[in-house]
Scaffold this motif. Structure first.
Motif, PDB file in Angstrom:
ATOM      1  N   GLU A 133       0.814  -1.211   0.000  1.00 25.47           N
ATOM      2  CA  GLU A 133       0.000   0.000   0.000  1.00 25.47           C
ATOM      3  C   GLU A 133       0.852   1.268   0.000  1.00 25.47           C
ATOM      4  O   GLU A 133       0.453   2.307   0.532  1.00 25.47           O
ATOM      5  CB  GLU A 133      -0.976  -0.001   1.190  1.00 25.47           C
ATOM      6  N   ALA A 134       2.027   1.183  -0.606  1.00 20.00           N
ATOM      7  CA  ALA A 134       2.875   2.376  -0.776  1.00 20.00           C
ATOM      8  C   ALA A 134       2.166   3.343  -1.725  1.00 20.00           C
ATOM      9  O   ALA A 134       1.350   2.912  -2.546  1.00 20.00           O
ATOM     10  CB  ALA A 134       4.219   1.966  -1.357  1.00 20.00           C
ATOM     11  N   PRO A 135       2.439   4.637  -1.611  1.00 20.09           N
ATOM     12  CA  PRO A 135       1.759   5.619  -2.477  1.00 20.09           C
ATOM     13  C   PRO A 135       1.901   5.303  -3.967  1.00 20.09           C
ATOM     14  O   PRO A 135       0.993   5.543  -4.748  1.00 20.09           O
ATOM     15  CB  PRO A 135       2.456   6.941  -2.135  1.00 20.09           C
ATOM     16  N   ARG A 136       3.063   4.745  -4.354  1.00 14.36           N
ATOM     17  CA  ARG A 136       3.296   4.424  -5.774  1.00 14.36           C
ATOM     18  C   ARG A 136       3.787   2.978  -5.875  1.00 14.36           C
ATOM     19  O   ARG A 136       4.799   2.698  -6.508  1.00 14.36           O
ATOM     20  CB  ARG A 136       4.302   5.407  -6.370  1.00 14.36           C
ATOM     21  N   GLU A 137       3.059   2.100  -5.284  1.00 10.79           N
ATOM     22  CA  GLU A 137       3.462   0.693  -5.168  1.00 10.79           C
ATOM     23  C   GLU A 137       3.685   0.023  -6.523  1.00 10.79           C
ATOM     24  O   GLU A 137       2.830   0.088  -7.414  1.00 10.79           O
ATOM     25  CB  GLU A 137       2.385  -0.081  -4.395  1.00 10.79           C
ATOM     26  N   VAL A 138       4.862  -0.617  -6.663  1.00 17.35           N
ATOM     27  CA  VAL A 138       5.172  -1.338  -7.904  1.00 17.35           C
ATOM     28  C   VAL A 138       4.661  -2.772  -7.806  1.00 17.35           C
ATOM     29  O   VAL A 138       4.458  -3.307  -6.722  1.00 17.35           O
ATOM     30  CB  VAL A 138       6.699  -1.339  -8.201  1.00 17.35           C
ATOM     31  N   ASN A 139       4.478  -3.366  -8.962  1.00 12.21           N
ATOM     32  CA  ASN A 139       3.882  -4.703  -9.027  1.00 12.21           C
ATOM     33  C   ASN A 139       4.954  -5.792  -8.902  1.00 12.21           C
ATOM     34  O   ASN A 139       5.483  -6.281  -9.901  1.00 12.21           O
ATOM     35  CB  ASN A 139       3.127  -4.846 -10.358  1.00 12.21           C
ATOM     36  N   ILE A 140       5.294  -6.151  -7.647  1.00  9.86           N
ATOM     37  CA  ILE A 140       6.241  -7.243  -7.406  1.00  9.86           C
ATOM     38  C   ILE A 140       5.597  -8.243  -6.438  1.00  9.86           C
ATOM     39  O   ILE A 140       4.673  -7.902  -5.701  1.00  9.86           O
ATOM     40  CB  ILE A 140       7.583  -6.732  -6.830  1.00  9.86           C
ATOM     41  N   ASP A 141       6.117  -9.473  -6.450  1.00 12.10           N
ATOM     42  CA  ASP A 141       5.527 -10.515  -5.601  1.00 12.10           C
ATOM     43  C   ASP A 141       5.905 -10.325  -4.128  1.00 12.10           C
ATOM     44  O   ASP A 141       6.855  -9.598  -3.802  1.00 12.10           O
ATOM     45  CB  ASP A 141       5.981 -11.898  -6.082  1.00 12.10           C
ATOM     46  N   HIS A 142       5.153 -11.004  -3.271  1.00 15.04           N
ATOM     47  CA  HIS A 142       5.323 -10.864  -1.817  1.00 15.04           C
ATOM     48  C   HIS A 142       6.728 -11.274  -1.372  1.00 15.04           C
ATOM     49  O   HIS A 142       7.335 -10.618  -0.514  1.00 15.04           O
ATOM     50  CB  HIS A 142       4.275 -11.726  -1.092  1.00 15.04           C
ATOM     51  N   GLU A 143       7.260 -12.334  -1.966  1.00 10.50           N
ATOM     52  CA  GLU A 143       8.585 -12.821  -1.577  1.00 10.50           C
ATOM     53  C   GLU A 143       9.677 -11.773  -1.849  1.00 10.50           C
ATOM     54  O   GLU A 143      10.531 -11.514  -0.999  1.00 10.50           O
ATOM     55  CB  GLU A 143       8.903 -14.114  -2.348  1.00 10.50           C
ATOM     56  N   THR A 148      13.461  -7.547   0.034  1.00 10.33           N
ATOM     57  CA  THR A 148      13.880  -6.145  -0.011  1.00 10.33           C
ATOM     58  C   THR A 148      13.770  -5.507   1.364  1.00 10.33           C
ATOM     59  O   THR A 148      14.650  -4.729   1.774  1.00 10.33           O
ATOM     60  CB  THR A 148      13.022  -5.355  -1.032  1.00 10.33           C
ATOM     61  N   ARG A 149      12.706  -5.849   2.103  1.00  9.50           N
ATOM     62  CA  ARG A 149      12.524  -5.310   3.457  1.00  9.50           C
ATOM     63  C   ARG A 149      13.699  -5.710   4.353  1.00  9.50           C
ATOM     64  O   ARG A 149      14.249  -4.900   5.097  1.00  9.50           O
ATOM     65  CB  ARG A 149      11.219  -5.822   4.060  1.00  9.50           C
ATOM     66  N   LYS A 150      14.113  -6.981   4.264  1.00 10.30           N
ATOM     67  CA  LYS A 150      15.229  -7.475   5.080  1.00 10.30           C
ATOM     68  C   LYS A 150      16.546  -6.805   4.690  1.00 10.30           C
ATOM     69  O   LYS A 150      17.408  -6.569   5.536  1.00 10.30           O
ATOM     70  CB  LYS A 150      15.356  -8.997   4.933  1.00 10.30           C
ATOM     71  N   ASN A 151      16.678  -6.520   3.405  1.00  7.36           N
ATOM     72  CA  ASN A 151      17.910  -5.863   2.915  1.00  7.36           C
ATOM     73  C   ASN A 151      18.114  -4.480   3.523  1.00  7.36           C
ATOM     74  O   ASN A 151      19.242  -3.984   3.594  1.00  7.36           O
ATOM     75  CB  ASN A 151      17.886  -5.731   1.390  1.00  7.36           C
ATOM     76  N   GLN A 164      14.229  -4.370  -8.451  1.00  5.52           N
ATOM     77  CA  GLN A 164      14.441  -3.602  -9.676  1.00  5.52           C
ATOM     78  C   GLN A 164      14.420  -4.512 -10.905  1.00  5.52           C
ATOM     79  O   GLN A 164      13.825  -4.169 -11.928  1.00  5.52           O
ATOM     80  CB  GLN A 164      15.770  -2.843  -9.613  1.00  5.52           C
ATOM     81  N   ALA A 165      15.063  -5.681 -10.781  1.00  3.97           N
ATOM     82  CA  ALA A 165      15.096  -6.637 -11.907  1.00  3.97           C
ATOM     83  C   ALA A 165      13.691  -7.125 -12.254  1.00  3.97           C
ATOM     84  O   ALA A 165      13.336  -7.254 -13.433  1.00  3.97           O
ATOM     85  CB  ALA A 165      15.998  -7.817 -11.549  1.00  3.97           C
ATOM     86  N   LYS A 166      12.876  -7.388 -11.222  1.00  3.01           N
ATOM     87  CA  LYS A 166      11.494  -7.857 -11.461  1.00  3.01           C
ATOM     88  C   LYS A 166      10.683  -6.767 -12.176  1.00  3.01           C
ATOM     89  O   LYS A 166       9.908  -7.058 -13.087  1.00  3.01           O
ATOM     90  CB  LYS A 166      10.830  -8.216 -10.125  1.00  3.01           C
ATOM     91  N   THR A 167      10.855  -5.536 -11.737  1.00  4.64           N
ATOM     92  CA  THR A 167      10.124  -4.416 -12.351  1.00  4.64           C
ATOM     93  C   THR A 167      10.571  -4.198 -13.792  1.00  4.64           C
ATOM     94  O   THR A 167       9.751  -3.940 -14.683  1.00  4.64           O
ATOM     95  CB  THR A 167      10.353  -3.119 -11.539  1.00  4.64           C
TER      96      THR A 167
END
Length: 203
Positions: A133-143, A148-151, A164-167
């Motif tokens: 639910e980010a203001p400009r959320e990109v379409n990536i999978d939950h995993e 990315t959160r852990k990074n 970035q690669a998925k996008t």
């Protein structure tokens, strides 16, 4: 013609010139000689105009070639500043420009050298594009989102690489083909091809 009568215009002019600094007189002489060269050699002016026209034609030819190269690969499009601008304009019509904005933000992020700035930029990018639910959320999978959160806990220049690669893949497989088929790109391509044909006919 000289005149020594009081109030003579020629005498007043000479006195006025005498009060001018030497540098001003030298500059006036230099300007006069340059003007004389142009007057007696009009081909110089023609040469300057011709050179400007050649430079303009060269720029148009380069930009035309660039437009046609965008269809060769998605990489070619992303390498071109004008290509990225055209693609961004197209994505806006599909309300999906956040994918390209995220990719560009990641490219800029990788250039950051300061560790302090790296951490603050990482959090800002994550909050704007990646988290649920980010203001400009990109379409990536939950995993990928969770990786990315852990990074972020030890932010490095590579912490967004997977997202970035998925996008990028999504844009290449989905938006990029539609961009090439769009009316805007077709028009640009026709104009570029037309300029190329016009040049060949004159050579």
């Amino acid at each position: 013609m000289s005149c020594w009568l009081p109030g003579c215009p020629a005498l007043s002019m000479c006195r006025g010139l005498a009060t001018l600094p030497i540098t001003c007189l030298e500059r006036a002489k230099d300007l006069k000689s340059r003007l004389r060269i142009l007057l007696y050699k009009p081909e110089l002016g023609h040469r300057i105009r011709t050179s400007s026209k050649l430079q303009l034609c060269s720029r148009q030819r380069d930009s035309s070639q660039e437009v046609l190269e965008w269809r060769e690969s998605f990489d070619q499009l992303l390498k071109s500043k004008s290509g990225v601008t055209a693609f961004h304009t197209f994505l806006k019509t599909e309300f999906s420009e956040e994918n390209l904005d995220f990719w560009l933000a990641c490219e800029d992020f990788k250039k950051t050298r300061s560790k302090t700035k790296l951490a603050s930029k990482a959090n800002r990018i994550f909050e704007e594009f990646v988290q649920s639910e980010a203001p400009r959320e990109v379409n990536i999978d939950h995993e990928t989102r969770e990786i990315t959160r852990k990074n972020l806990s030890g932010a490095t220049s590579a912490c967004f690489n997977e997202a970035q690669a998925k996008t990028r893949t999504l844009m290449e497989k989905d938006s990029y083909p539609r961009f090439l088929k769009s009316a805007s790109y077709q028009d640009m391509s026709k104009q570029a091809t037309g300029r190329g044909s016009s040049k060949r006919s004159h050579t």
